[in-house]
Scaffold this active site. Structure first.
Site, PDB file in Angstrom:
ATOM      1  N   ARG A  66      49.800  57.616  51.677  1.00  0.00           N
ATOM      2  CA  ARG A  66      48.327  57.522  50.663  1.00  0.00           C
ATOM      3  C   ARG A  66      47.238  56.849  51.622  1.00  0.00           C
ATOM      4  O   ARG A  66      47.354  56.197  52.286  1.00  0.00           O
ATOM      5  CB  ARG A  66      49.083  56.911  49.266  1.00  0.00           C
ATOM      6  CG  ARG A  66      49.503  57.519  48.661  1.00  0.00           C
ATOM      7  CD  ARG A  66      50.010  56.556  47.589  1.00  0.00           C
ATOM      8  NE  ARG A  66      50.400  57.101  46.452  1.00  0.00           N
ATOM      9  CZ  ARG A  66      51.046  56.858  45.271  1.00  0.00           C
ATOM     10  NH1 ARG A  66      51.735  56.123  45.269  1.00  0.00           N
ATOM     11  NH2 ARG A  66      51.687  57.686  44.464  1.00  0.00           N
ATOM     12  N   LYS A 100      47.220  61.015  61.262  1.00  0.00           N
ATOM     13  CA  LYS A 100      48.263  58.939  60.805  1.00  0.00           C
ATOM     14  C   LYS A 100      48.618  59.243  59.288  1.00  0.00           C
ATOM     15  O   LYS A 100      48.125  60.567  59.019  1.00  0.00           O
ATOM     16  CB  LYS A 100      46.501  58.551  59.943  1.00  0.00           C
ATOM     17  CG  LYS A 100      46.026  57.884  61.097  1.00  0.00           C
ATOM     18  CD  LYS A 100      45.226  56.470  61.142  1.00  0.00           C
ATOM     19  CE  LYS A 100      44.722  56.270  62.460  1.00  0.00           C
ATOM     20  NZ  LYS A 100      44.518  55.285  62.640  1.00  0.00           N
ATOM     21  N   ARG A 149      32.067  36.921  48.190  1.00  0.00           N
ATOM     22  CA  ARG A 149      31.182  37.480  47.677  1.00  0.00           C
ATOM     23  C   ARG A 149      29.793  37.672  48.463  1.00  0.00           C
ATOM     24  O   ARG A 149      29.048  38.112  48.140  1.00  0.00           O
ATOM     25  CB  ARG A 149      30.844  35.886  46.830  1.00  0.00           C
ATOM     26  CG  ARG A 149      30.469  36.784  45.433  1.00  0.00           C
ATOM     27  CD  ARG A 149      30.016  35.639  44.006  1.00  0.00           C
ATOM     28  NE  ARG A 149      30.463  33.837  44.773  1.00  0.00           N
ATOM     29  CZ  ARG A 149      30.930  33.669  44.170  1.00  0.00           C
ATOM     30  NH1 ARG A 149      31.112  33.233  42.539  1.00  0.00           N
ATOM     31  NH2 ARG A 149      31.422  32.419  44.320  1.00  0.00           N
ATOM     32  N   ASP A 192      35.954  31.875  52.197  1.00  0.00           N
ATOM     33  CA  ASP A 192      35.445  32.385  53.262  1.00  0.00           C
ATOM     34  C   ASP A 192      35.418  32.621  54.568  1.00  0.00           C
ATOM     35  O   ASP A 192      34.453  33.454  55.070  1.00  0.00           O
ATOM     36  CB  ASP A 192      33.994  33.082  51.787  1.00  0.00           C
ATOM     37  CG  ASP A 192      34.404  32.923  50.518  1.00  0.00           C
ATOM     38  OD1 ASP A 192      34.974  33.205  50.523  1.00  0.00           O
ATOM     39  OD2 ASP A 192      33.775  33.121  49.415  1.00  0.00           O
TER      40      ASP A 192
HETATM   41  O1  F6P Z   1      34.234  30.970  47.245  1.00  0.00           O
HETATM   42  C1  F6P Z   1      35.332  31.542  47.165  1.00  0.00           C
HETATM   43  C2  F6P Z   1      35.815  32.241  46.082  1.00  0.00           C
HETATM   44  O2  F6P Z   1      36.729  32.746  46.080  1.00  0.00           O
HETATM   45  C3  F6P Z   1      34.872  33.291  46.929  1.00  0.00           C
HETATM   46  O3  F6P Z   1      35.493  34.135  47.646  1.00  0.00           O
HETATM   47  C4  F6P Z   1      34.527  34.957  45.211  1.00  0.00           C
HETATM   48  O4  F6P Z   1      33.895  35.453  45.537  1.00  0.00           O
HETATM   49  C5  F6P Z   1      34.631  33.036  44.456  1.00  0.00           C
HETATM   50  O5  F6P Z   1      35.581  32.372  45.357  1.00  0.00           O
HETATM   51  C6  F6P Z   1      35.387  33.873  43.645  1.00  0.00           C
HETATM   52  O6  F6P Z   1      35.046  32.661  42.214  1.00  0.00           O
HETATM   53  P1  F6P Z   1      35.931  32.131  41.140  1.00  0.00           P
HETATM   54  O7  F6P Z   1      37.475  31.482  40.817  1.00  0.00           O
HETATM   55  O8  F6P Z   1      34.929  31.190  40.531  1.00  0.00           O
HETATM   56  O9  F6P Z   1      35.837  33.481  40.031  1.00  0.00           O
END
Ligand code: F6P
Length: 324
Positions: free
Chosen positions: A165, A216, A174, A130
């Site tokens: 499309r 486009k 997240r 992230d």
């Molecule tokens: O923090 C890394 C991450 O991949 C986020 O981007 C994502 O929201 C979350 O972990 C998903 O977590 P899990 O694998 O526990 O569902």
């Protein structure tokens, strides 16, 4: 016999490509400095449970190019409580562990800080696709995830153009729009939706229609997992309107977390792993390794956890300029 200084190493939170390269660098640098290394399985859960095993140079052979983490990982609820932290420290003491290296994301650095407040010598290494950790330009795993996204969106654009499309593509993050914004630039998206900037479904529909009017052959919309609109709702909304393009969606999901780390991530992980052990040898702790400019620096864990990394709005605006 004099007991050698013993360092434990664990990976925690979401896995990120390059974590293995960091483990390898920690183990081999520690051995070079005549330290002992204990591998902790399963992140902070394993620290509480005492899931420990000694590591030597051969135990990290052949892992540099592997995604995931050989030490396994977890998101430990128990460790968020003081009782869990106390149990972990007891297990560390029983095993003769003098210091701990934690490779992980934002939540893992919170845990590392909590331990350091209880007297444990801890060094953090940032690993998260992230790239939402304050104090480092980039975390281990982000570059690989970016490249995975780029490959996927390039493929989706081929089919999008052929069928004229619109595609809504969901990237992970997240609480952070980093991956979505960067993907917007490197994949040439018509629009990017991120948690940090609220956008309505009407605005997205207008952008898709506008792309069609301008001739486009496709429209690529990147929607960050944590944005205000769910991908399925967004697709439903714009597909019912007569915008020129028909719409499809792809949620990239955990594909983004896997795969062999890029050269950049292997190098970053190796540099940070080496520096983390060198810091311990020099008597530093309570810090995280962070890439600042061209060098690896040390940032107090307190600063890391008290600041929120913000998405770079200059890059966000760039996605709009380049979408013409
Ligand atoms: O923090 C890394 C991450 O991949 C986020 O981007 C994502 O929201 C979350 O972990 C998903 O977590 P899990 O694998 O526990 O569902």
């Amino acid at each position: 016999m004099v007991n050698k200084f013993t360092v434990g190493v664990l990976t925690s939170g979401g896995d990120a490509p390059g974590m293995n390269a960091a483990i390898r660098a920690v183990v081999r640098t520690a051995l070079t400095n005549n330290l002992q290394v204990i591998g902790i399985q399963n992140g902070y859960e394993g620290l509480i449970n005492g899931e420990f095993h000694p590591m030597d140079a051969r135990s990290v052979g052949g892992i540099l190019q592997r995604g995931g983490t050989i030490l396994l990982t977890s998101r430990s609820k128990r460790f968020q409580e003081p009782a869990g932290q106390r149990d972990a420290i007891r297990k560390m003491n029983e095993a003769g562990m003098d210091a701990l290296i934690v490779i992980g994301g934002e939540g893992s650095m919170n845990g590392a800080y909590a331990l350091s407040q209880k007297g444990v010598k801890v060094i953090g290494i940032p690993g998260s696709i992230d790239n939402d950790i304050w104090g480092t330009n980039i975390a281990i795993g982000t570059d690989t995830a970016m490249n995975t996204i780029m490959e996927a969106v390039d493929k989706l654009r081929d089919t999008a153009s052929s069928h004229q499309r619109a595609f809504v593509i969901e990237t992970m993050g997240r609480n952070s729009g980093y991956l979505a914004v960067m993907a917007g630039i490197v994949c040439g998206a018509e629009m990017v939706l991120i948690p940090e900037v609220p956008v309505t479904g009407e605005e997205v529909a207008a952008a898709v229609e506008d792309a069609y009017q301008r001739g486009k052959t496709h429209a690529i919309i990147i929607n960050a997992e944590g944005s205000a609109i769910r991908t399925t709702d967004l697709v439903e909304k714009i597909d019912t309107l007569d915008l020129g393009f028909k719409t499809r969606m792809t949620i990239l999901g955990h594909i983004q977390r896997g795969g062999s780390p890029t050269a950049y991530d292997r190098l970053l992980a190796s540099r940070m792993g080496v520096k983390a052990v060198e810091a311990l040898v020099e008597g530093q702790h309570g810090v995280m390794t962070g890439l600042k400019g061209k060098g690896v620096d040390f940032i107090p864990l307190l600063d890391v956890i008290s600041n929120k990394r913000k998405v770079n709005m200059e890059y966000y605006h760039m996605t709009k300029v380049l979408a013409r």
